[in-house]
Design an enzyme around this catalytic site. Structure first.
Site, PDB file in Angstrom:
ATOM      1  N   LEU A  13      -2.719 -21.604   1.443  1.00 12.49           N
ATOM      2  CA  LEU A  13      -1.958 -21.262   0.238  1.00 12.49           C
ATOM      3  C   LEU A  13      -1.054 -20.071   0.518  1.00 12.49           C
ATOM      4  O   LEU A  13      -1.517 -19.003   0.920  1.00 12.49           O
ATOM      5  CB  LEU A  13      -2.903 -20.939  -0.922  1.00 12.49           C
ATOM      6  CG  LEU A  13      -3.955 -21.999  -1.259  1.00 12.49           C
ATOM      7  CD1 LEU A  13      -4.660 -21.631  -2.564  1.00 12.49           C
ATOM      8  CD2 LEU A  13      -3.327 -23.388  -1.365  1.00 12.49           C
ATOM      9  N   ALA A  14       0.221 -20.267   0.302  1.00 11.13           N
ATOM     10  CA  ALA A  14       1.174 -19.203   0.627  1.00 11.13           C
ATOM     11  C   ALA A  14       2.352 -19.198  -0.336  1.00 11.13           C
ATOM     12  O   ALA A  14       3.437 -18.751  -0.003  1.00 11.13           O
ATOM     13  CB  ALA A  14       1.666 -19.383   2.059  1.00 11.13           C
ATOM     14  N   ARG A  32       4.271  -7.109  -4.970  1.00  7.96           N
ATOM     15  CA  ARG A  32       3.874  -5.727  -4.690  1.00  7.96           C
ATOM     16  C   ARG A  32       4.314  -5.231  -3.313  1.00  7.96           C
ATOM     17  O   ARG A  32       4.254  -4.038  -3.016  1.00  7.96           O
ATOM     18  CB  ARG A  32       2.355  -5.571  -4.857  1.00  7.96           C
ATOM     19  CG  ARG A  32       1.963  -5.400  -6.318  1.00  7.96           C
ATOM     20  CD  ARG A  32       0.604  -4.778  -6.436  1.00  7.96           C
ATOM     21  NE  ARG A  32      -0.454  -5.762  -6.294  1.00  7.96           N
ATOM     22  CZ  ARG A  32      -1.673  -5.473  -5.838  1.00  7.96           C
ATOM     23  NH1 ARG A  32      -1.971  -4.248  -5.467  1.00  7.96           N
ATOM     24  NH2 ARG A  32      -2.588  -6.424  -5.746  1.00  7.96           N
ATOM     25  N   THR A  80      -4.700 -21.402  -8.214  1.00  6.87           N
ATOM     26  CA  THR A  80      -5.121 -21.808  -6.875  1.00  6.87           C
ATOM     27  C   THR A  80      -5.506 -23.293  -6.786  1.00  6.87           C
ATOM     28  O   THR A  80      -5.272 -23.924  -5.759  1.00  6.87           O
ATOM     29  CB  THR A  80      -6.286 -20.913  -6.386  1.00  6.87           C
ATOM     30  OG1 THR A  80      -7.224 -20.744  -7.461  1.00  6.87           O
ATOM     31  CG2 THR A  80      -5.796 -19.539  -5.968  1.00  6.87           C
ATOM     32  N   LYS A 132      15.087  -6.736  31.267  1.00  7.90           N
ATOM     33  CA  LYS A 132      15.210  -7.832  30.299  1.00  7.90           C
ATOM     34  C   LYS A 132      15.467  -9.119  31.058  1.00  7.90           C
ATOM     35  O   LYS A 132      16.351  -9.145  31.915  1.00  7.90           O
ATOM     36  CB  LYS A 132      16.355  -7.568  29.329  1.00  7.90           C
ATOM     37  CG  LYS A 132      16.366  -8.582  28.201  1.00  7.90           C
ATOM     38  CD  LYS A 132      17.729  -8.991  27.717  1.00  7.90           C
ATOM     39  CE  LYS A 132      18.513  -9.800  28.692  1.00  7.90           C
ATOM     40  NZ  LYS A 132      19.783 -10.299  28.190  1.00  7.90           N
ATOM     41  N   TYR A 153      18.690  -0.187  34.457  1.00  7.04           N
ATOM     42  CA  TYR A 153      18.679  -1.345  33.572  1.00  7.04           C
ATOM     43  C   TYR A 153      18.897  -2.579  34.423  1.00  7.04           C
ATOM     44  O   TYR A 153      19.943  -2.722  35.076  1.00  7.04           O
ATOM     45  CB  TYR A 153      19.785  -1.258  32.498  1.00  7.04           C
ATOM     46  CG  TYR A 153      19.905  -2.569  31.750  1.00  7.04           C
ATOM     47  CD1 TYR A 153      18.845  -3.022  30.953  1.00  7.04           C
ATOM     48  CD2 TYR A 153      21.025  -3.390  31.889  1.00  7.04           C
ATOM     49  CE1 TYR A 153      18.905  -4.251  30.306  1.00  7.04           C
ATOM     50  CE2 TYR A 153      21.090  -4.622  31.240  1.00  7.04           C
ATOM     51  CZ  TYR A 153      20.031  -5.044  30.457  1.00  7.04           C
ATOM     52  OH  TYR A 153      20.086  -6.259  29.829  1.00  7.04           O
ATOM     53  N   ASN A 155      14.312  -2.927  47.033  1.00  7.39           N
ATOM     54  CA  ASN A 155      14.195  -1.564  46.519  1.00  7.39           C
ATOM     55  C   ASN A 155      15.467  -1.235  45.735  1.00  7.39           C
ATOM     56  O   ASN A 155      16.555  -1.211  46.296  1.00  7.39           O
ATOM     57  CB  ASN A 155      14.007  -0.590  47.684  1.00  7.39           C
ATOM     58  CG  ASN A 155      13.616   0.785  47.185  1.00  7.39           C
ATOM     59  OD1 ASN A 155      14.179   1.284  46.199  1.00  7.39           O
ATOM     60  ND2 ASN A 155      12.661   1.413  47.849  1.00  7.39           N
ATOM     61  N   SER A 162      21.308   4.430  45.084  1.00  9.37           N
ATOM     62  CA  SER A 162      21.252   4.986  43.735  1.00  9.37           C
ATOM     63  C   SER A 162      22.590   4.909  43.021  1.00  9.37           C
ATOM     64  O   SER A 162      23.651   4.954  43.645  1.00  9.37           O
ATOM     65  CB  SER A 162      20.826   6.450  43.807  1.00  9.37           C
ATOM     66  OG  SER A 162      19.521   6.517  44.323  1.00  9.37           O
TER      67      SER A 162
END
Ligand code: UD1
Ligand code: CA
Length: 458
Positions: A13-14, A20, A86, A342, A357, A368, A396
């Site tokens: 039941l939904a 509230r 219900t 990601k 990233y 590496n 780097s």
């Protein structure tokens, strides 16, 4: 999976709006442990072997149905146009469920903490007694408040349920309350439900009335007592936070029991589907989103955020690492501080140690990736892939402008912007050559300090 063979159908039941919550989102879509609460209930129905599963929703709740389908593959959908109670809600599922055999389970979409063990207890209670037409999950709350009260007969069976608003003084004093979770003998369910009337305080069709109706028809009804924590129904943001806390407490205990070390358990948050092998060490303040699998021997350092990622044996992640969906780390991978991944497929032994990233990329074995390396995967319109071969060394602060491929064993000099493929074992450098002027710094300082002095005097 449940071992019993009785066919089980579930109605969830939904249809309630959940005013509230003060939300534009239907109440049952608010997440507990990163999964919409109705998702927990659908999963539970699946886990006890329920099929079919029917979702009763109000009009316009397609997003609730979508969550059900995502988890169960298939759900039957019943639209309850008006929320008339219900029993009315369960009956709304009759056209989609049709005639049933075995047991009809009634679950609430806003009660996500119910456990499989408890639900199976209710099913077994009904299975064990062929005269029993209704088995209800009761509990003793700290404050019985507005809950329905379970009235037991002298022989301990369930006589009826009275809603608080319709209860006498004596009935209100009963401690055992109705959780709402119920098993109904399927071949009498529709017949009993059709007899429910709305002559009560709320002018609603109460599901709870079927207990007395079942007894009047010559059946018995039984109550099973459960734990208050399991039947917490969520109506407000405060109750949502309480449910989250209960869920996380359980998850932390479960993982520690299974051999995971949590240095500060209360600061680690799991998703409902997080899977972690034994001998994993998790430092404080780590958050898991959905779809994470962690293999044995992994060390996750403090303040890492991990979502939709698979982490291979003996890898280390963090501190301050962010793993985003569709990331896979092989064995012995190192992902260090301030690294974001990601949709990255990082093969065994590769290292991405600092400030990088790496998105829409594959990183070969033992590669590496130097500090500050960025895959430039997006041109403002589309995303492109970066392929980094086995044993590649990226210096780097390099930018890898996708689509681009670095062949096995290739090297990239620090500070390079790589826009074209680099062949295996080749070295690519794109920075301008360095120029050096002997004594130039000293000359500069002499000149500038004189200028500064002149300006002060003026
Ligand atoms: C219900 C029980 C009460 C029990 C309590 C436990 C009845 C009559 N009462 O009361 O004995 O102690 O749950 O929390 O069953 N719903 C619909 N359509 C409707 C009405 C309800 O889908 O027409 C759904 C709601 O979204 C909710 C659930 O059913 O998920 C329970 O309904 P609610 O109105 O909250 O019942 P209570 O008055 O709390
Ligand atoms: Ca309620």
């Amino acid at each position: 999976m449940s071992t019993q063979s009785t066919p089980i159908a579930a109605v969830i039941l939904a249809a309630g709006k959940g005013t509230r919550m003060k939300s534009s989102l239907p109440k049952v879509l608010h997440p507990v442990a990163s999964v919409p609460m109705v998702g927990h209930v659908v999963k539970l129905a699946l886990d006890v072997g329920a099929a079919p599963i029917a979702l009763v929703v109000a009009e316009g709740m397609e997003n609730v149905v979508a969550v059900g389908r995502e988890i169960a593959g298939e759900v039957d959908v019943a639209i309850q146009k008006e929320q008339n109670g219900t029993a009315h809600a369960v009956l709304a599922a009759r056209p989609v469920l049709g005639e049933l055999d075995g047991i009809l389970l009634v679950l609430y979409g806003d009660t996500p903490l119910l456990t499989q063990t408890t639900l199976e207890q209710i099913i077994e209670t009904m299975d064990a007694d062929s005269k029993c037409a209704v088995a209800v999950l009761g509990f003793i709350p700290e404050d019985a408040g507005a809950y329905g009260r379970l009235v037991l007969a002298d022989d301990g069976t369930l006589e009826k349920i009275v809603e608080a608003k319709d209860a006498t003084e004596d009935e209100l004093a009963i401690e055992l309350c109705n959780s709402g979770v119920m098993a109904i003998r399927a071949n009498v369910a529709w017949k009993l439900l059709a007899q429910v009337k709305n002559d009560n305080a709320k002018k609603e069709y109460y599901l709870t009335d079927i207990v007395a109706l079942a007894r009047a028809a010559g059946y018995t009804a039984l109550a099973v007592e459960g734990d208050e924590d399991e039947v917490l129904g969520i109506n407000s943001r405060n109750e949502l936070a309480i449910a989250e806390a209960i869920f996380q407490y359980r998850a932390r205990q479960k993982f520690m029991d299974a051999g995971v070390t949590l240095i500060d358990p209360d600061s680690v948050y799991f998703a409902a589907d997080t899977a972690i092998a034994n001998d994993v060490l998790i430092e404080p303040n780590v958050f898991f989103g959905t779809g994470v699998t962690v293999a044995s021997g992994v060390h996750i350092k403090a303040f890492s955020h991990i979502d939709g990622a698979t982490i291979g044996t003996n890898s280390t992640v963090g501190p301050f690492a962010r793993l985003r969906p569709n990331t896979t780390l092989g064995a012995d991978v190192k992902v260090g501080n301030f690294v974001e991944l990601k949709a990255a497929d990082v093969k065994a032994g590769a290292k991405i140690s600092h400030l990088s990233y790496i998105g829409d990329a594959s990183v070969g074995e033992d590669a590496n990736i130097g500090a500050g390396t960025i895959t430039c995967n997006y041109d403002g319109y589309l995303k492109y892939k970066t392929t980094i071969g086995k044993g590649v060394f990226v210096g780097s602060n390099s930018a890898l402008v996708a689509p681009v491929t670095l062949g096995d064993g290739a090297m990239v000099g620090a500070g390079s912007v790589i826009t074209e493929d680099v062949a295996g074992d080749a070295i690519a450098l794109t920075r301008t050559a360095q120029t050096v002027k002997a004594g130039g710094a000293k000359e500069f300082r002499t000149k500038k300090s004189a200028e500064k002095l002149a300006k002060k005097k003026a």
